[in-house]
Motif scaffolding. Structure first.
Motif, PDB file in Angstrom:
ATOM      1  N   LEU A  96       6.313   6.520   0.138  1.00 45.51           N
ATOM      2  CA  LEU A  96       6.162   5.700   1.344  1.00 45.51           C
ATOM      3  C   LEU A  96       5.371   4.429   1.018  1.00 45.51           C
ATOM      4  O   LEU A  96       4.682   4.366  -0.002  1.00 45.51           O
ATOM      5  N   GLY A  97       5.491   3.428   1.875  1.00 43.22           N
ATOM      6  CA  GLY A  97       4.771   2.188   1.617  1.00 43.22           C
ATOM      7  C   GLY A  97       4.900   1.199   2.758  1.00 43.22           C
ATOM      8  O   GLY A  97       5.812   1.285   3.585  1.00 43.22           O
ATOM      9  N   HIS A  98       3.956   0.276   2.802  1.00 38.81           N
ATOM     10  CA  HIS A  98       3.989  -0.802   3.789  1.00 38.81           C
ATOM     11  C   HIS A  98       3.259  -2.013   3.219  1.00 38.81           C
ATOM     12  O   HIS A  98       2.494  -1.904   2.265  1.00 38.81           O
ATOM     13  N   VAL A  99       3.484  -3.179   3.822  1.00 38.07           N
ATOM     14  CA  VAL A  99       2.855  -4.411   3.362  1.00 38.07           C
ATOM     15  C   VAL A  99       1.386  -4.438   3.787  1.00 38.07           C
ATOM     16  O   VAL A  99       1.071  -4.258   4.971  1.00 38.07           O
ATOM     17  N   ALA A 100       0.502  -4.684   2.815  1.00 35.66           N
ATOM     18  CA  ALA A 100      -0.927  -4.817   3.112  1.00 35.66           C
ATOM     19  C   ALA A 100      -1.275  -6.262   3.426  1.00 35.66           C
ATOM     20  O   ALA A 100      -2.024  -6.544   4.357  1.00 35.66           O
ATOM     21  N   TRP A 101      -0.754  -7.182   2.622  1.00 30.91           N
ATOM     22  CA  TRP A 101      -0.881  -8.612   2.908  1.00 30.91           C
ATOM     23  C   TRP A 101       0.307  -9.350   2.313  1.00 30.91           C
ATOM     24  O   TRP A 101       0.986  -8.854   1.420  1.00 30.91           O
ATOM     25  N   LEU A 102       0.538 -10.543   2.846  1.00 29.38           N
ATOM     26  CA  LEU A 102       1.730 -11.309   2.483  1.00 29.38           C
ATOM     27  C   LEU A 102       1.407 -12.796   2.533  1.00 29.38           C
ATOM     28  O   LEU A 102       0.781 -13.269   3.488  1.00 29.38           O
ATOM     29  N   LEU A 145      11.064   0.217  -0.874  1.00 28.94           N
ATOM     30  CA  LEU A 145      10.536   0.530  -2.199  1.00 28.94           C
ATOM     31  C   LEU A 145       9.714   1.814  -2.136  1.00 28.94           C
ATOM     32  O   LEU A 145       9.834   2.688  -3.005  1.00 28.94           O
ATOM     33  N   GLY A 146       8.885   1.942  -1.091  1.00 31.17           N
ATOM     34  CA  GLY A 146       8.105   3.166  -0.914  1.00 31.17           C
ATOM     35  C   GLY A 146       8.995   4.386  -0.770  1.00 31.17           C
ATOM     36  O   GLY A 146       8.697   5.458  -1.314  1.00 31.17           O
ATOM     37  N   ALA A 147      10.108   4.212  -0.040  1.00 30.55           N
ATOM     38  CA  ALA A 147      11.049   5.327   0.135  1.00 30.55           C
ATOM     39  C   ALA A 147      11.723   5.675  -1.191  1.00 30.55           C
ATOM     40  O   ALA A 147      11.888   6.851  -1.537  1.00 30.55           O
ATOM     41  N   ALA A 148      12.118   4.639  -1.961  1.00 25.60           N
ATOM     42  CA  ALA A 148      12.789   4.875  -3.237  1.00 25.60           C
ATOM     43  C   ALA A 148      11.873   5.571  -4.241  1.00 25.60           C
ATOM     44  O   ALA A 148      12.334   6.366  -5.067  1.00 25.60           O
ATOM     45  N   LEU A 149      10.577   5.306  -4.142  1.00 25.46           N
ATOM     46  CA  LEU A 149       9.598   5.910  -5.046  1.00 25.46           C
ATOM     47  C   LEU A 149       9.122   7.277  -4.552  1.00 25.46           C
ATOM     48  O   LEU A 149       8.372   7.976  -5.246  1.00 25.46           O
ATOM     49  N   ALA A 157       3.916   8.289   9.012  1.00 26.36           N
ATOM     50  CA  ALA A 157       4.121   9.332   7.999  1.00 26.36           C
ATOM     51  C   ALA A 157       3.198   9.059   6.815  1.00 26.36           C
ATOM     52  O   ALA A 157       2.852   7.908   6.543  1.00 26.36           O
ATOM     53  N   ARG A 158       2.813  10.131   6.125  1.00 26.37           N
ATOM     54  CA  ARG A 158       1.923   9.986   4.967  1.00 26.37           C
ATOM     55  C   ARG A 158       2.468  10.759   3.771  1.00 26.37           C
ATOM     56  O   ARG A 158       3.269  11.696   3.924  1.00 26.37           O
ATOM     57  N   ASN A 189       0.859  -1.186   0.000  1.00 26.85           N
ATOM     58  CA  ASN A 189       0.000   0.000   0.000  1.00 26.85           C
ATOM     59  C   ASN A 189       0.892   1.231   0.000  1.00 26.85           C
ATOM     60  O   ASN A 189       1.784   1.359   0.848  1.00 26.85           O
ATOM     61  N   PHE A 190       0.649   2.136  -0.960  1.00 29.35           N
ATOM     62  CA  PHE A 190       1.432   3.360  -1.054  1.00 29.35           C
ATOM     63  C   PHE A 190       0.762   4.493  -0.275  1.00 29.35           C
ATOM     64  O   PHE A 190      -0.435   4.475  -0.035  1.00 29.35           O
ATOM     65  N   GLY A 191       1.586   5.479   0.120  1.00 27.41           N
ATOM     66  CA  GLY A 191       1.051   6.675   0.753  1.00 27.41           C
ATOM     67  C   GLY A 191       1.161   6.729   2.253  1.00 27.41           C
ATOM     68  O   GLY A 191       0.810   7.747   2.850  1.00 27.41           O
TER      69      GLY A 191
END
Length: 301
Positions: free
Chosen positions: A194-200, A187-191, A96-97, A80-82
């Motif tokens: 921001l980002g985090h895992v929603a499901w795995l 990956l979120g930082a590189a883009l 952070a958002r 999930n981005f943002g």
């Protein structure tokens, strides 16, 4: 007087398709109870929110766990981005958002930096030890840590779906010690979004496939029955990455007693780790040298 272990001396592997909402340790406990086993352990933790392959070793198969944890693993996951979270997944608090959202082309370009041999910093909430304590225990106190980067081989990392602008789905094959949550965070930082895992979901781990795993519902239904025991895979499945060396009768006796045992034939190179068998049954794991296997672990089957 030594205390006698409770349960049966049963050995082998049971592949569980772990659902979300339960810890890996709890799954191992359920398997041990359902089979009445003396000893059980797993070959690689899954976070409580994660699903998929959890390979549970029973009895003497626990001695083969290191050879499975060293193997490659395949994950499918959504980022999930943002938003960044303190746990790098959807279970944590947002810290952070960002209103920025990447394009597919930007994602594809950024993925190049996450393939091959990379350096990865584990999540703050992870099982990494810091001065004898687990990082997640320290993180729960609110203390931030400077965790050292660790090498990780990423054999494959591809974008598989883009449901909408706010998220993307990926497939990754990596070596030992990989954290999908760190991939999502970095990956979120590189883009710049921001980002985090929603499901795995872990699709496979070494020789074990999620599609062949037993569900917890099936485990409960088959508990204490021969049908459940019939689902066990043999101990030597955990040695899939090693050469098998057949032993002579005398070599098998010597190896069982912890001494080097003569092998009948070998495709292993001198100094290579291999496992030895006698009449089709695993006897031990060790180092091949001079026509003999020098044991590191011996199986009491």
């Amino acid at each position: 007087m030594a205390r006698k272990s409770k349960g049966r001396a049963i050995s082998g592997w049971l592949v569980v398709d772990k659902p979300a909402g339960i810890t890996s340790t709890s799954v191992v406990g359920k398997v041990r109870w359902a089979l009445g086993a003396q000893k059980a352990g797993h070959a690689g933790t899954l976070d409580p929110a994660a699903t998929g392959v959890l390979a549970v070793a029973l009895g003497e198969a626990t001695k083969t766990v290191p050879y499975v944890t060293d193997a490659a693993k395949c994950y499918r996951f959504r980022v999930n981005f943002g938003a960044a979270t303190d746990t790098d997944d959807a279970e944590g608090q947002v810290i952070a958002r960002s209103d920025t959202r990447p394009s597919d082309d930007q994602i594809e370009a950024a993925l190049e930096g996450f393939r091959g041999q990379i350096e990865q910093v584990p999540p703050q909430y992870s099982a990494v030890k810091v001065e004898g304590e687990r990082a997640y225990d320290i993180a729960r106190t609110g203390e931030a840590m400077d965790l050292a980067a660790r090498p990780l081989l990423v054999e494959k990392l591809v974008l598989t779906a883009r449901p909408d602008a706010d998220c993307a789905e990926f497939e990754m094959v990596c070596g030992k010690g990989g954290y999908v949550r760190s991939i999502a965070r970095d990956l979120g930082a590189a883009l710049g979004c921001l980002g985090h895992v929603a499901w795995l979901r872990r699709e496979w781990s070494g020789p074990f496939q999620a599609s062949e795993g037993i569900t917890l519902e099936e485990l409960d239904a088959l508990a204490k029955t021969p049908e459940l025991e019939a689902r066990l895979l043999p101990l030597e499945i955990g040695l899939f990455a090693l050469q098998e060396l057949p032993l002579s009768a005398e070599g098998a006796v010597r190896l069982k007693n912890g001494n080097p045992g003569q092998v009948l034939s070998s495709r292993a190179a001198p100094g290579e780790t291999a496992w030895a068998s006698y009449e089709g049954k695993p006897v031990g794991v060790g180092v091949y040298m001079g026509g003999e296997l020098h044991p590191n672990r011996v199986f009491n089957l």
